[in-house]
Motif scaffolding. Structure first.
Motif, PDB file in Angstrom:
ATOM      1  N   VAL A   1       0.748  -1.070  -0.028  1.00 33.04           N
ATOM      2  CA  VAL A   1       0.128  -0.019   0.101  1.00 33.04           C
ATOM      3  C   VAL A   1       0.909   1.219  -0.093  1.00 33.04           C
ATOM      4  CG1 VAL A   1      -1.634   1.423   1.618  1.00 33.04           C
ATOM      5  CG2 VAL A   1      -1.963  -0.893   0.917  1.00 33.04           C
ATOM      6  N   SER A   2       1.957   1.322   0.710  1.00 33.53           N
ATOM      7  CA  SER A   2       3.118   2.364   0.841  1.00 33.53           C
ATOM      8  C   SER A   2       3.466   2.683  -0.610  1.00 33.53           C
ATOM      9  CB  SER A   2       3.883   2.142   1.859  1.00 33.53           C
ATOM     10  OG  SER A   2       3.567   1.971   2.924  1.00 33.53           O
ATOM     11  N   ALA A   3       3.690   1.561  -1.375  1.00 35.31           N
ATOM     12  CA  ALA A   3       4.388   1.545  -2.576  1.00 35.31           C
ATOM     13  C   ALA A   3       3.451   2.294  -3.478  1.00 35.31           C
ATOM     14  CB  ALA A   3       4.860   0.143  -3.051  1.00 35.31           C
ATOM     15  N   VAL A   4       2.170   2.015  -3.496  1.00 36.44           N
ATOM     16  CA  VAL A   4       1.379   2.438  -4.414  1.00 36.44           C
ATOM     17  C   VAL A   4       1.096   4.054  -4.246  1.00 36.44           C
ATOM     18  CG1 VAL A   4      -1.069   2.406  -5.084  1.00 36.44           C
ATOM     19  CG2 VAL A   4       0.160   0.286  -4.862  1.00 36.44           C
ATOM     20  N   ILE A   5       0.770   4.288  -2.798  1.00 35.58           N
ATOM     21  CA  ILE A   5       0.667   5.803  -2.424  1.00 35.58           C
ATOM     22  C   ILE A   5       2.118   6.484  -2.806  1.00 35.58           C
ATOM     23  CG2 ILE A   5       0.338   7.330  -0.489  1.00 35.58           C
ATOM     24  CD1 ILE A   5      -1.359   4.982   0.822  1.00 35.58           C
ATOM     25  N   GLY A   6       3.065   5.893  -2.448  1.00 37.58           N
ATOM     26  CA  GLY A   6       4.305   6.610  -2.571  1.00 37.58           C
ATOM     27  C   GLY A   6       4.708   6.931  -4.213  1.00 37.58           C
ATOM     28  N   PHE A   7       4.481   5.874  -4.911  1.00 42.23           N
ATOM     29  CA  PHE A   7       4.671   5.994  -6.434  1.00 42.23           C
ATOM     30  C   PHE A   7       3.639   7.252  -7.141  1.00 42.23           C
ATOM     31  CE2 PHE A   7       6.318   4.323 -10.379  1.00 42.23           C
ATOM     32  CZ  PHE A   7       5.474   4.623 -11.236  1.00 42.23           C
ATOM     33  N   ILE A   8       2.272   7.085  -6.681  1.00 38.24           N
ATOM     34  CA  ILE A   8       1.444   8.012  -7.521  1.00 38.24           C
ATOM     35  C   ILE A   8       1.827   9.381  -6.795  1.00 38.24           C
ATOM     36  CG2 ILE A   8      -1.114   8.577  -7.351  1.00 38.24           C
ATOM     37  CD1 ILE A   8      -1.814   5.792  -7.190  1.00 38.24           C
ATOM     38  N   TYR A   9       1.887   9.546  -5.576  1.00 36.79           N
ATOM     39  CA  TYR A   9       2.475  10.854  -4.818  1.00 36.79           C
ATOM     40  C   TYR A   9       3.599  11.150  -5.443  1.00 36.79           C
ATOM     41  CZ  TYR A   9       2.899  14.844  -1.649  1.00 36.79           C
ATOM     42  OH  TYR A   9       3.037  16.100  -1.244  1.00 36.79           O
ATOM     43  N   GLY A  10       4.905  10.512  -5.500  1.00 32.31           N
ATOM     44  CA  GLY A  10       6.026  11.086  -6.314  1.00 32.31           C
ATOM     45  C   GLY A  10       6.074  11.506  -7.681  1.00 32.31           C
ATOM     46  N   LEU A  11       4.964  10.552  -8.464  1.00 30.59           N
ATOM     47  CA  LEU A  11       4.762  10.826  -9.712  1.00 30.59           C
ATOM     48  C   LEU A  11       4.138  12.008 -10.094  1.00 30.59           C
ATOM     49  CD1 LEU A  11       4.999   9.978 -12.715  1.00 30.59           C
ATOM     50  CD2 LEU A  11       2.697   8.699 -12.540  1.00 30.59           C
ATOM     51  N   PHE A  12       3.115  12.339  -9.136  1.00 30.71           N
ATOM     52  CA  PHE A  12       2.216  13.859  -9.124  1.00 30.71           C
ATOM     53  C   PHE A  12       2.946  15.014  -8.832  1.00 30.71           C
ATOM     54  CE2 PHE A  12      -1.248  16.242  -9.402  1.00 30.71           C
ATOM     55  CZ  PHE A  12      -1.492  17.032  -8.115  1.00 30.71           C
ATOM     56  N   ILE A  13       4.193  14.698  -7.746  1.00 29.64           N
ATOM     57  CA  ILE A  13       4.807  15.971  -7.699  1.00 29.64           C
ATOM     58  C   ILE A  13       6.108  15.997  -8.270  1.00 29.64           C
ATOM     59  CG2 ILE A  13       3.790  16.482  -5.230  1.00 29.64           C
ATOM     60  CD1 ILE A  13       6.283  15.771  -3.947  1.00 29.64           C
ATOM     61  N   GLN A  14       6.237  14.973  -8.966  1.00 30.40           N
ATOM     62  CA  GLN A  14       7.602  14.866  -9.642  1.00 30.40           C
ATOM     63  C   GLN A  14       8.989  14.875  -8.717  1.00 30.40           C
ATOM     64  OE1 GLN A  14       8.478  14.181 -13.301  1.00 30.40           O
ATOM     65  NE2 GLN A  14       6.653  13.223 -13.014  1.00 30.40           N
ATOM     66  N   GLN A  15       8.625  14.292  -7.741  1.00 32.57           N
ATOM     67  CA  GLN A  15      10.049  13.957  -6.885  1.00 32.57           C
ATOM     68  C   GLN A  15      10.227  12.734  -6.418  1.00 32.57           C
ATOM     69  OE1 GLN A  15      10.798  17.014  -3.743  1.00 32.57           O
ATOM     70  NE2 GLN A  15       9.125  18.567  -4.638  1.00 32.57           N
ATOM     71  N   PHE A  16      10.923  11.915  -6.765  1.00 32.48           N
ATOM     72  CA  PHE A  16      11.158  10.606  -6.329  1.00 32.48           C
ATOM     73  C   PHE A  16      11.705  10.323  -4.948  1.00 32.48           C
ATOM     74  CE2 PHE A  16      11.125   6.167  -7.251  1.00 32.48           C
ATOM     75  CZ  PHE A  16      12.108   5.447  -6.636  1.00 32.48           C
ATOM     76  N   GLY A  17      11.961  11.398  -4.340  1.00 32.72           N
ATOM     77  CA  GLY A  17      12.457  11.284  -2.832  1.00 32.72           C
ATOM     78  C   GLY A  17      11.127  11.382  -2.163  1.00 32.72           C
ATOM     79  N   TRP A  18       9.907  11.557  -2.398  1.00 37.08           N
ATOM     80  CA  TRP A  18       9.096  11.513  -1.597  1.00 37.08           C
ATOM     81  C   TRP A  18       8.476  10.207  -1.764  1.00 37.08           C
ATOM     82  CZ3 TRP A  18       6.308  13.807   2.149  1.00 37.08           C
ATOM     83  CH2 TRP A  18       6.725  15.268   2.471  1.00 37.08           C
ATOM     84  N   THR A  19       8.644   9.455  -2.637  1.00 33.11           N
ATOM     85  CA  THR A  19       8.321   8.061  -2.781  1.00 33.11           C
ATOM     86  C   THR A  19       9.206   7.254  -1.943  1.00 33.11           C
ATOM     87  OG1 THR A  19       7.900   8.180  -5.221  1.00 33.11           O
ATOM     88  CG2 THR A  19       8.121   5.975  -4.555  1.00 33.11           C
ATOM     89  N   VAL A  20      10.455   7.716  -1.816  1.00 31.10           N
ATOM     90  CA  VAL A  20      11.209   7.013  -0.814  1.00 31.10           C
ATOM     91  C   VAL A  20      10.662   7.311   0.580  1.00 31.10           C
ATOM     92  CG1 VAL A  20      13.637   6.588  -0.150  1.00 31.10           C
ATOM     93  CG2 VAL A  20      13.085   6.748  -2.417  1.00 31.10           C
ATOM     94  N   TYR A  21      10.491   8.556   1.148  1.00 34.02           N
ATOM     95  CA  TYR A  21      10.094   8.875   2.171  1.00 34.02           C
ATOM     96  C   TYR A  21       8.765   8.042   2.645  1.00 34.02           C
ATOM     97  CZ  TYR A  21      13.043  12.871   1.578  1.00 34.02           C
ATOM     98  OH  TYR A  21      14.167  13.719   1.692  1.00 34.02           O
ATOM     99  N   ILE A  22       7.938   7.881   1.749  1.00 35.41           N
ATOM    100  CA  ILE A  22       6.616   7.079   1.884  1.00 35.41           C
ATOM    101  C   ILE A  22       6.808   5.814   2.352  1.00 35.41           C
ATOM    102  CG2 ILE A  22       4.376   6.647   0.984  1.00 35.41           C
ATOM    103  CD1 ILE A  22       4.205   9.431  -0.012  1.00 35.41           C
ATOM    104  N   MET A  23       7.633   5.186   1.598  1.00 31.66           N
ATOM    105  CA  MET A  23       8.017   3.674   1.637  1.00 31.66           C
ATOM    106  C   MET A  23       8.835   3.674   2.989  1.00 31.66           C
ATOM    107  SD  MET A  23       7.308   1.637  -0.521  1.00 31.66           S
ATOM    108  CE  MET A  23       8.269   0.433  -0.369  1.00 31.66           C
TER     109      MET A  23
END
Lengths: 172, 102
Positions: B30-52
């Motif tokens: 679930v974190s991966a899906v949320i992180g991927f979508i949010y990171g893609l939306f704001i165009q910062q992969f760092g946030w995907t990592v933080y959410i994970m």
């Protein structure tokens, strides 16, 4: 711990996802280069053969908006300004005059005025004097989080000519 | 006070372990899906990592300690057989061979 294995494989899949969403993106943008002053000297080139070589001096302006290149898979850009020309002795010469690293988060509006070349513009011989066609182009190396590091040339170039005699500046 | 400390359970039963594994994997996905979508939306992969990493921390908290919900299906042991005195009691064979390494 199988918990770590699961986390690692999910993280790897996300990184691949980051890569695949940007893998086919065109990373070229228009660049505006302007030259204000050129001059050449004829000096001893200590790295080359004994004869004196032409040494060019170029003062230039660069403006470009790098914002469209940056996305979630771009860590930094390595910009470099190349001078390309041909002489009697060499059909193709390419010299890097200047470079700059732009990190993610840095100001992406490039608006540099009266920049002097960072690296020596030596010719292998005396082919700069009276050379009518030197082309300046700005290129960049895109450093991603994951994936290939492409070399991209900006669209837009500037042609300049060097003066007929040494130690005489030519303004544009 | 030490006896209270020693009586804290430190195990999960089998069904509890399976449940813990499922919860961990579920939260990470679930974190991966949320992180991927949010990171893609704001165009910062760092946030995907933080959410994970946040999802990892939450699921570690939920699944690493042996919470009571992981002890809901204890094994049903056979009832103890009362010990008959002296009958069929095998003394463990002591292994007399001792290898001496010099």
């Amino acid at each position: 711990m199988c918990t770590n294995r699961h986390y690692n494989s999910v993280m790897a899949a996300l990184t691949f996802g980051c890569f695949i969403t940007t893998a086919f993106k065109d990373r070229s943008i228009p660049v505006d280069i302007h030259v204000s002053k050129v001059m050449i000297k004829n000096v001893d080139d200590f790295t080359g053969p004994r004869e004196r070589s032409d040494l060019g001096f170029v003062t230039f302006d660069i403006s470009a908006n790098l914002q469209p290149i940056f996305d979630w898979n771009v860590k930094e850009l390595f910009l470099y300004l190349t001078a390309e020309y041909s002489t009697k002795s060499n059909a193709l010469n390419q010299v890097v005059l200047w470079d700059k690293i732009v990190l993610r988060g840095d100001n992406t509006k490039l608006n540099l005025r009266d920049v002097k070349s960072k690296y020596f513009f030596f010719d292998d011989g005396n082919g700069l004097r009276s050379n009518k066609n030197i082309t300046l182009t700005l290129s960049w190396n895109v450093v991603p989080n994951a994936g290939i590091l492409p070399l991209v040339m900006g669209s837009g170039h500037k042609s300049l000519a060097f003066p007929e005699s040494y130690e005489t500046a030519k303004s544009y | 006070m030490l006896s209270a400390f020693k009586s804290i359970p430190t195990y999960m039963d089998y069904k509890g372990q399976k449940l813990a594994e499922q919860i961990f994997q579920g939260i990470i996905l679930v974190s991966a899906v949320i992180g991927f979508i949010y990171g893609l939306f704001i165009q910062q992969f760092g946030w995907t990592v933080y959410i994970m990493l946040a999802g990892f921390t939450v699921s570690c908290f939920l699944t690493l300690p042996p919470w009571p919900m992981y002890r809901k299906n204890p094994l049903k042991w056979q009832p103890a057989v009362p010990e008959a005195s002296g009958e069929n009691r095998d003394k463990p064979q002591e292994n007399q061979k001792k290898k001496k390494h010099k």
